[in-house]
Design a protein around this motif. Structure first.
Motif, short mmCIF file in Angstrom:
data_model
loop_
_atom_site.label_atom_id
_atom_site.label_comp_id
_atom_site.label_asym_id
_atom_site.label_seq_id
_atom_site.Cartn_x
_atom_site.Cartn_y
_atom_site.Cartn_z
N GLY A 281 0.81 -1.41 0.02
CA GLY A 281 -0.11 0.22 -0.07
C GLY A 281 0.75 1.32 0.24
N ARG A 282 2.04 0.96 0.23
CA ARG A 282 2.97 2.24 0.28
C ARG A 282 3.35 2.81 -1.22
NH1 ARG A 282 3.59 4.37 5.39
NH2 ARG A 282 4.01 2.65 6.75
N THR A 283 3.66 3.99 -1.40
CA THR A 283 4.08 4.40 -2.50
C THR A 283 5.45 4.12 -3.06
OG1 THR A 283 4.40 6.67 -1.96
CG2 THR A 283 2.06 6.09 -2.67
N GLY A 285 7.45 6.51 -3.86
CA GLY A 285 8.08 7.53 -3.40
C GLY A 285 8.16 7.41 -1.89
N GLU A 286 7.49 6.69 -1.10
CA GLU A 286 7.62 6.33 0.08
C GLU A 286 8.70 5.29 0.31
OE1 GLU A 286 3.20 7.22 2.23
OE2 GLU A 286 3.54 5.44 1.12
N VAL A 287 8.71 4.41 -0.35
CA VAL A 287 9.85 3.38 -0.53
C VAL A 287 11.15 4.06 -0.64
CG1 VAL A 287 10.58 1.29 -1.73
CG2 VAL A 287 8.12 1.63 -1.19
N GLU A 288 11.32 5.19 -1.52
CA GLU A 288 12.51 5.44 -1.92
C GLU A 288 12.95 6.54 -0.47
OE1 GLU A 288 12.44 7.48 -5.59
OE2 GLU A 288 13.25 5.31 -6.73
N VAL A 289 12.12 7.36 0.08
CA VAL A 289 12.33 8.19 1.31
C VAL A 289 12.74 7.28 2.35
CG1 VAL A 289 11.21 9.49 2.85
CG2 VAL A 289 10.64 10.01 0.49
N ILE A 308 6.25 -1.28 -15.60
CA ILE A 308 6.35 -0.23 -15.75
C ILE A 308 7.93 0.51 -15.56
CG2 ILE A 308 5.47 2.33 -14.75
CD1 ILE A 308 3.22 0.52 -13.56
N ASN A 309 8.33 1.39 -16.37
CA ASN A 309 9.77 1.72 -16.35
C ASN A 309 9.66 2.85 -15.66
OD1 ASN A 309 10.71 -0.48 -17.94
ND2 ASN A 309 9.88 0.53 -19.76
N ARG A 310 10.55 3.27 -14.76
CA ARG A 310 10.64 4.69 -13.96
C ARG A 310 9.22 4.96 -13.34
NH1 ARG A 310 13.78 8.61 -18.04
NH2 ARG A 310 12.55 7.73 -19.62
N PRO A 311 8.70 4.03 -12.59
CA PRO A 311 7.33 4.21 -12.15
C PRO A 311 7.45 5.63 -11.24
CG PRO A 311 8.55 2.77 -10.76
CD PRO A 311 9.17 2.83 -12.02
N SER A 316 1.25 3.18 -6.14
CA SER A 316 1.09 2.38 -4.89
C SER A 316 1.41 0.79 -5.04
CB SER A 316 -0.31 2.53 -4.52
OG SER A 316 -0.85 3.78 -3.87
N LEU A 317 1.94 0.19 -3.98
CA LEU A 317 2.40 -0.84 -4.43
C LEU A 317 1.21 -2.04 -3.89
CD1 LEU A 317 5.83 -0.95 -2.85
CD2 LEU A 317 5.24 -1.04 -5.18
N ASN A 318 1.01 -3.10 -4.89
CA ASN A 318 0.07 -4.28 -4.42
C ASN A 318 0.80 -5.52 -4.29
OD1 ASN A 318 -2.17 -2.29 -4.88
ND2 ASN A 318 -1.51 -2.47 -7.21
N VAL A 319 -0.05 -6.73 -3.86
CA VAL A 319 0.41 -7.81 -3.57
C VAL A 319 1.06 -8.44 -5.08
CG1 VAL A 319 0.06 -10.17 -2.95
CG2 VAL A 319 -0.88 -8.22 -1.65
#
Length: 352
Positions: A281-283, A285-289, A308-311, A316-319
């Motif tokens: 559920g994180r984005t 951007g949140e992962v990279e932060v 998806i290249n350079r998302p 958001s991340l899904n299962v």
């Protein structure tokens, strides 16, 4: 030269041993006992001068004793000469090598100073060597210095943060200085010192953290290279090409790519988002932060197979999503462990 000295020493030892054996046998042949013969040989060869064990009445005994003295003394002198030759030639070779290196460094002009012969330093030196660009490697690690010398590079042993060492490698005549050590603080200090010694010098500095770039530029760096960022952009550009997707799909090409990235302390890996992941559920951007510069997301492969290249940072991340990450070796595993994600860490056929 050193080999000839060793050969001389072993020849002398062989002659000395032969002299002792022949002398003992000779005295026994003259009618002496074995113990008297050995004792006579020892005091004769080593010049102790205790006197004869038995009177040397005959001419044969006297001539034979003269032979023992001359042969024994000559073999000892030959052995000692070998040791002297070995020491002298070794010192002379080192002195000549040092003098030769000093003359070569003194002739350098508009050259490149490579501070640090780690992985990036080795890649840089190889490229400069292939381009026939004059350069000198500056490092204080004996193993890395020996490695550079083995490759035929001009090397100076010393710390790049020492003004005297920078002057020894001709910083006042150099055109470029590349400080590529893995420690940001050291690179900042080297940059500052080099800029003070030669304000006209073009300085290229390596930075591990994005926050270090400003400090390096304030210290005098003309260009700052962040390996993860530069390589990330390059890999992302490759991924946008159709052939790049084939590279990510073939194990042998993935291995070759990782070997190339390893040379600059980077690794590209896949990370699958499991149903019990804290990142669910994180984005992007949140992962990279949360990664704090440890890695960047270069692609996202969704559960339906779409890549998806350079998302975008808002995605958001899904299962079942698979993140293609580029970062320093071990950074992804540490990140996963920190966020209780170690058990869910999986690689698609190994590292990409």
């Amino acid at each position: 030269m050193i080999h000839r000295a060793f050969q001389r020493i072993w020849t002398g030892i062989a002659l000395f041993a032969l002299t002792i054996i022949v002398a003992v046998i000779g005295y026994i042949a003259l009618g002496w006992t074995f113990s008297d013969a050995v004792y006579m040989v020892v005091i004769t060869i080593f010049g102790v001068g205790y006197g004869e064990v038995e009177p040397l009445d005959t001419t044969a005994e006297r001539i034979f004793t003269i032979f023992v003295i001359v042969a024994g003394t000559s073999s000892v002198i030959y052995i000692v000469g070998g040791f002297v030759q070995m020491v002298t030639e070794g010192e002379l070779n080192r002195a000549f090598d040092t003098q030769r290196k000093s003359r070569t460094i003194a002739k350098l002009n508009d050259h490149v100073i490579v501070c640090g012969f780690g992985r990036i330093g080795r890649v840089l030196a190889q490229q400069l060597d292939e381009a026939k660009q004059a350069f000198i490697v500056l490092d204080n690690n004996p193993e890395r210095v020996a490695m550079a010398e083995t490759r035929g590079y001009l090397v100076h042993t010393g710390s790049a943060s020492d003004e005297a060492c920078l002057q020894d490698v001709g910083i006042e005549r150099a055109k470029f200085l590349a400080t590529v050590l893995p420690d940001d603080a050291t690179n900042v200090f080297i940059t500052l010192t080099a800029h003070e010694l030669n304000p006209e010098l073009l300085i290229l500095a390596r930075g591990e953290s994005i926050t270090t770039e400003k400090k390096l530029r304030l210290a005098g760096a003309d260009h700052v290279v962040l390996p993860s960022s530069v390589s990330g952009h390059r890999i992302a550009n490759l991924i946008t090409q159709p052939t790049a997707l084939d590279v990510l799909a073939q194990n042998n090409e993935r291995t070759a790519l990782n070997e190339l990235l390893t040379q600059i302390d980077l690794q590209m890996e896949e990370l699958e988002v499991k149903k019990n992941s804290r990142l669910l559920g994180r984005t992007i951007g949140e992962v990279e932060v949360r990664a704090k510069g440890a890695f960047i997301v270069v692609a996202l492969r969704q559960l339906d197979g779409e890549t998806i290249n350079r998302p975008g940072v808002s995605l958001s991340l899904n299962v079942g999503d698979v993140l293609v990450l580029l970062g320093h070796e071990g950074a992804i595993a540490k990140f996963a462990h920190r966020y209780q994600y170690q058990s869910e860490l999986s690689y698609q056929g190994g590292p990409v």
